[in-house]
Design an enzyme around this catalytic site. Sequence first.
Site, mmCIF file in Angstrom:
data_model
loop_
_atom_site.group_PDB
_atom_site.id
_atom_site.type_symbol
_atom_site.label_atom_id
_atom_site.label_comp_id
_atom_site.label_asym_id
_atom_site.label_seq_id
_atom_site.Cartn_x
_atom_site.Cartn_y
_atom_site.Cartn_z
ATOM 1 N N GLY A 11 -55.606 1.657 -47.340
ATOM 2 C CA GLY A 11 -56.233 1.948 -46.048
ATOM 3 C C GLY A 11 -55.265 1.671 -44.910
ATOM 4 N N ALA A 12 -53.971 1.893 -45.165
ATOM 5 C CA ALA A 12 -52.923 1.447 -44.228
ATOM 6 C C ALA A 12 -52.925 2.205 -42.909
ATOM 7 C CB ALA A 12 -51.552 1.550 -44.886
ATOM 8 N N ALA A 13 -53.551 3.393 -42.874
ATOM 9 C CA ALA A 13 -53.600 4.124 -41.603
ATOM 10 C C ALA A 13 -54.903 3.856 -40.855
ATOM 11 C CB ALA A 13 -53.444 5.622 -41.851
ATOM 12 N N GLY A 14 -55.784 3.077 -41.440
ATOM 13 C CA GLY A 14 -57.055 2.742 -40.782
ATOM 14 C C GLY A 14 -56.856 1.688 -39.699
ATOM 15 N N GLY A 17 -55.661 -1.709 -41.268
ATOM 16 C CA GLY A 17 -54.377 -1.507 -41.948
ATOM 17 C C GLY A 17 -53.241 -1.288 -40.965
ATOM 18 N N ARG A 100 -77.000 -1.648 -47.437
ATOM 19 C CA ARG A 100 -75.882 -2.382 -48.030
ATOM 20 C C ARG A 100 -75.682 -1.986 -49.504
ATOM 21 N NH1 ARG A 100 -72.811 -6.664 -46.550
ATOM 22 N NH2 ARG A 100 -72.057 -7.906 -48.280
ATOM 23 N N ASN A 107 -68.538 2.267 -52.591
ATOM 24 C CA ASN A 107 -67.197 1.679 -52.645
ATOM 25 C C ASN A 107 -66.840 1.113 -54.014
ATOM 26 O OD1 ASN A 107 -66.103 2.244 -50.116
ATOM 27 N ND2 ASN A 107 -67.276 0.608 -49.152
ATOM 28 N N VAL A 131 -60.442 -6.947 -48.629
ATOM 29 C CA VAL A 131 -60.986 -6.971 -47.267
ATOM 30 C C VAL A 131 -62.126 -5.960 -47.145
ATOM 31 C CG1 VAL A 131 -60.409 -6.620 -44.823
ATOM 32 C CG2 VAL A 131 -58.731 -7.653 -46.370
ATOM 33 N N ASP A 161 -64.494 -15.011 -40.628
ATOM 34 C CA ASP A 161 -65.694 -15.809 -40.342
ATOM 35 C C ASP A 161 -65.301 -17.235 -39.951
ATOM 36 O OD1 ASP A 161 -67.409 -13.620 -41.287
ATOM 37 O OD2 ASP A 161 -66.543 -14.101 -43.227
ATOM 38 N N HIS A 189 -69.251 -12.759 -47.591
ATOM 39 C CA HIS A 189 -68.843 -12.277 -46.259
ATOM 40 C C HIS A 189 -69.911 -11.283 -45.804
ATOM 41 C CE1 HIS A 189 -66.795 -10.515 -42.913
ATOM 42 N NE2 HIS A 189 -66.918 -9.327 -43.469
#
Length: 329
Positions: A11-14, A17, A100, A107, A131, A161, A189
């Site tokens: 997710g480095a471009a999010g 990230g 949820r 995911n 994460v 948190d 979390h």
Amino acid sequence: MSKPIRVAITGAAGNIGYALAFRIASGEVFGPDQPVHLNLVEVPPIMKSLVGVEMEMEDCAFPTLTGVTRCDSDHLEEGFADCNWVLCVGSIPRKAGMERSDLIRINGPIFTNTGKAIQAAAAKDVRVVVVGNPCNTNCLIAMNHAPDVPRDRWFAMTMLDENRAKSQLAKKAGVQVKSVKNVGIWGNHSATQYPDFFHATIDGKPAVDVIKDDKWLQTEFIPIVQKRGAAVIEARGASSAASAANAVLDTVKGIIRPTAAGSCFSAALCSDGSYGIDEGLIFGYPLTSDGKSVKIIQGQQHNDFAKSKIQITLDELRSERDTVKDLLK
Ligand code: NAI
């Protein structure tokens, strides 16, 4: 020059990230003399954006960055090849109207593949920080698909948190945040987490004795921390990103640097049964590190109030585990 540490960021471009990758590349975490190689992972439609991220990395001219590899999530084994750290940020964000449990089911499969690819391709000493939400259960899924990677290498992030809790306690007590220590985040979390103010200290004294307002601690402080993510979305119109990236860095630092006396750091890890939590569940605890291995702080006493809070978050994690039980095989 020592061998580069290889760090994969999914997710480095999010939002997270993007904030995270530059700070890892800068040497802030592993030190100014430790070279770092980044493996940036994204879904195929977003790969072009990673070209831009890599260009910006070049433009930073970080002395610590030895190189960047771009990988798409259909080829995760390339993405995680020889990585010493895998920071799993990439996931589908929760949308309006999504329960949820829906998010967990959407995911979950991402983390099945993540676990398999870590097992197949990562370095022998790999450590993983999850994460992407629901991070505890995503971590559980990934860990279950990498049976050869020791269980003490898996972490889910509760550091944001902890940082939020410390700031709230400092604000209430009218002190600098560095005065606040030993704030452990227990459990999930999520909005059921238990930020433990009973063991927190402010300038070495129990936070409860400094703040002297049990009602605020029990009925305001806890919900503020539990719902802080939603409050940021409400105010900013977007979810926490810079503070979340900062917390990823703090998590890695917490793991690799010795914890100061009288302090702890928070992360969720594979429970060994401590405090009566189901063995194998990814559960948030107060932790210490000697720089090599991480330990759950033992022997903390919990009153009935704390026990009831820990039970609520435990029940939620058990129910998340039940929701994905077919993904744990
Ligand atoms: P974002 O939507 O801006 O970025 C997520 C990125 O992940 C996107 O670029 C997307 O293309 C990518 N992605 C999606 N599926 C992927 C896959 N299979 N492989 C690789 N990349 C993939 O979201 P943001 O704000 O960066 O948040 C990321 C995650 O972090 C979310 O799940 C969010 O809920 C979670 N989060 C966790 C926190 C914690 O304390 N544990 C705090 C804040 C956010």
